[in-house]
Design a protein around this motif. Structure first.
Motif, short mmCIF file in Angstrom:
data_model
loop_
_atom_site.label_atom_id
_atom_site.label_comp_id
_atom_site.label_asym_id
_atom_site.label_seq_id
_atom_site.Cartn_x
_atom_site.Cartn_y
_atom_site.Cartn_z
N MET A 1 9.01 8.88 0.16
CA MET A 1 9.99 9.29 -0.57
C MET A 1 11.41 8.70 -0.35
O MET A 1 11.68 8.06 0.66
CB MET A 1 10.35 10.76 0.33
N THR A 2 12.13 8.49 -1.40
CA THR A 2 13.51 8.05 -1.47
C THR A 2 14.50 9.01 -2.05
O THR A 2 13.99 9.93 -2.87
CB THR A 2 13.42 6.45 -2.34
N PRO B 1 10.05 -2.20 0.33
CA PRO B 1 10.60 -3.64 0.02
C PRO B 1 11.73 -3.28 -0.97
O PRO B 1 12.89 -4.07 -0.90
CB PRO B 1 9.43 -4.21 -0.54
N GLU B 2 11.63 -2.64 -2.18
CA GLU B 2 12.69 -2.41 -2.93
C GLU B 2 13.82 -1.73 -2.36
O GLU B 2 15.04 -1.73 -2.75
CB GLU B 2 12.07 -1.58 -4.31
N PHE B 3 13.62 -0.73 -1.35
CA PHE B 3 14.62 0.06 -0.82
C PHE B 3 15.50 -0.94 -0.14
O PHE B 3 16.85 -1.09 -0.10
CB PHE B 3 13.96 0.97 0.05
N SER B 4 15.02 -1.72 0.69
CA SER B 4 15.61 -2.99 1.43
C SER B 4 16.29 -3.93 0.41
O SER B 4 17.59 -4.33 0.81
CB SER B 4 14.64 -3.80 2.30
N ALA B 5 15.66 -4.29 -0.67
CA ALA B 5 16.62 -5.10 -1.68
C ALA B 5 17.59 -4.46 -2.23
O ALA B 5 18.72 -5.22 -2.56
CB ALA B 5 15.42 -5.54 -2.65
N ALA B 6 17.59 -3.16 -2.50
CA ALA B 6 18.88 -2.62 -2.95
C ALA B 6 19.87 -2.58 -2.21
O ALA B 6 21.12 -3.01 -2.53
CB ALA B 6 18.53 -0.92 -3.42
N LYS B 7 19.62 -2.39 -0.89
CA LYS B 7 20.71 -2.64 0.08
C LYS B 7 21.48 -3.99 0.16
O LYS B 7 22.69 -4.13 0.20
CB LYS B 7 20.14 -2.33 1.44
N GLU B 8 20.61 -4.99 -0.09
CA GLU B 8 21.12 -6.25 -0.25
C GLU B 8 21.97 -6.53 -1.45
O GLU B 8 22.89 -7.39 -1.43
CB GLU B 8 20.08 -7.30 -0.05
N VAL B 9 21.53 -5.91 -2.50
CA VAL B 9 22.37 -6.17 -3.72
C VAL B 9 23.84 -5.23 -3.37
O VAL B 9 24.66 -6.11 -4.20
CB VAL B 9 21.44 -5.36 -4.79
N TYR B 10 23.73 -4.25 -2.99
CA TYR B 10 25.37 -3.59 -2.86
C TYR B 10 25.83 -4.46 -1.96
O TYR B 10 27.02 -4.83 -2.05
CB TYR B 10 24.84 -2.22 -1.96
N ARG B 11 25.32 -5.14 -0.84
CA ARG B 11 26.05 -5.88 0.11
C ARG B 11 26.54 -7.24 -0.73
O ARG B 11 27.67 -7.58 -0.67
CB ARG B 11 25.42 -6.35 1.15
N ALA C 1 0.83 -1.03 -0.11
CA ALA C 1 -0.02 0.06 -0.08
C ALA C 1 0.69 1.25 -0.11
O ALA C 1 1.97 1.40 0.59
CB ALA C 1 -0.98 -0.09 1.30
N PRO C 2 0.47 2.45 -0.82
CA PRO C 2 1.27 3.55 -0.77
C PRO C 2 1.48 4.21 0.67
O PRO C 2 0.58 4.06 1.39
CB PRO C 2 0.40 4.52 -1.61
N ARG C 3 2.60 4.79 0.61
CA ARG C 3 3.10 5.57 1.83
C ARG C 3 2.68 6.81 1.95
O ARG C 3 2.75 7.49 0.85
CB ARG C 3 4.50 5.00 2.40
N LYS D 1 3.99 7.48 -5.32
CA LYS D 1 2.57 7.95 -5.02
C LYS D 1 1.68 6.76 -5.15
O LYS D 1 0.56 6.93 -4.74
CB LYS D 1 2.03 9.02 -5.90
N ALA D 2 2.34 5.38 -5.75
CA ALA D 2 1.22 4.24 -5.93
C ALA D 2 1.69 3.16 -5.19
O ALA D 2 0.97 2.21 -5.53
CB ALA D 2 1.31 4.25 -7.64
N VAL D 3 3.00 3.08 -4.86
CA VAL D 3 3.31 1.98 -4.24
C VAL D 3 4.18 2.32 -2.75
O VAL D 3 4.51 3.43 -2.76
CB VAL D 3 4.41 0.76 -4.92
N ASN D 4 4.50 1.40 -2.11
CA ASN D 4 5.38 1.55 -0.90
C ASN D 4 6.77 1.14 -1.24
O ASN D 4 7.01 -0.16 -1.71
CB ASN D 4 4.90 0.61 0.11
N PRO D 5 7.54 1.98 -1.20
CA PRO D 5 9.07 1.82 -1.81
C PRO D 5 9.84 0.92 -0.74
O PRO D 5 11.06 0.66 -1.11
CB PRO D 5 9.57 3.11 -2.01
#
Length: 278
Positions: A238-239, A183-193, A101-103, A177-181
């Motif tokens: 916001m990201t 999960p993707e924000f956390s996923a990007a962190k793991e990609v960097y790791r 759900a959007p934040r 405005k349409a999604v909650n970012p």
């Protein structure tokens, strides 16, 4: 949701989610909705001894029409209950846990010139913008996502040589405005790791933020290094991130230390986030 400038140690905004007791699937009981027909139960208004589809007063034989009527009534009630839940809890469809759900965006807003809004003042204490390449910026607005970017070429202050130390900076702010970012924000962190970046969390900045860093030697010339440093932050919907990239050769040139880059980028992030809320 975000209602003021983030301050160190303060919790970020909470997300929306379905209230306790909300059914996870169509047909489940919804508070305030009429119950659906249940096998073996006598619906209201049906005389005692009469069971839909069964015997009445000791008479044998089924009643297919009555069966069909009560099956239809049960389906309508279940559908009405589910429709009510969808209308009351936006974003429920497509996510049984409400995580997509959007934040809220709170007071975050777009700007026409992100190079002004997110100007990296602390980074520019070490670098000037390049004389040969002016900063570029873009703002794109869409019903689902507003995006602002700024990129600039940098040259170390005081370096007048043509082969001096050059670097680049890139800033981006997105209003989802349409999604909650999250999960993707956390996923990007793991990609960097997974790619070997050093990662350290930054407490008190938005809902979650982290600093990443990597000094990567060349494949053919091990004396030549590329360095990447970045701060990423998410606050509600916001990201934002600011990245710095540079290079150096062992014994011939140098770049700011990891801690100097972290200090400058983190301070510039604070200011950029604050400016996005004005």
């Amino acid at each position: 949701m975000p209602t003021g400038t983030p301050v160190p140690g303060s919790p970020g905004p909470a997300g929306f989610g379905p209230p306790p007791g909300l059914p996870a699937a169509p047909g489940a009981a919804v508070p305030g909705a009429a119950p659906t027909a249940v096998s073996g139960a006598v619906p209201p208004g049906v005389p005692a001894g009469v069971h839909p589809g069964g015997a009445a007063g000791g008479r044998s034989g089924g009643n297919l029409r009555r069966n069909a009527v009560w099956a239809f009534v049960g389906a309508v009630l279940a559908s009405a209950g589910w429709t009510t839940a969808v209308l009351v809890i936006p974003g429920l469809v497509g996510s049984s846990d409400g995580k997509s759900a959007p934040r809220s965006l709170g007071s975050y807003h777009t700007s026409d010139n992100f190079c002004v809004t997110a100007k990296p003042e602390n980074l520019l204490k070490t670098y000037n913008t390049s004389d040969t390449s002016s900063p570029t910026h873009h703002t794109d607005q869409n019903p689902a996502l507003d995006s602002m970017t700024c990129s600039m070429s940098l040259k170390r202050i005081g370096d007048t040589t043509s082969s001096g130390e050059y670097a680049s900076a890139y800033m981006r702010g997105d209003l989802h405005k349409a999604v909650n970012p999250a999960p993707e924000f956390s996923a990007a962190k793991e990609v960097y790791r997974a790619r070997g970046y050093q990662i350290s969390d930054i407490p008190g900045l938005g809902e979650e933020a982290y600093f990443i860093y990597k000094d990567d030697p060349g494949t053919s010339d091990k004396t030549w290094h590329t360095v990447s440093a970045e701060v990423d932050v998410r606050d509600g919907g916001m990201t934002y991130y600011i990245s710095w990239n540079g290079s150096y050769t062992d014994g011939k040139s140098k770049v700011p230390s990891k801690e100097d880059l972290r200090t400058a980028l983190q301070a510039d992030t604070w200011e950029a986030v604050r400016s996005m809320r004005k």
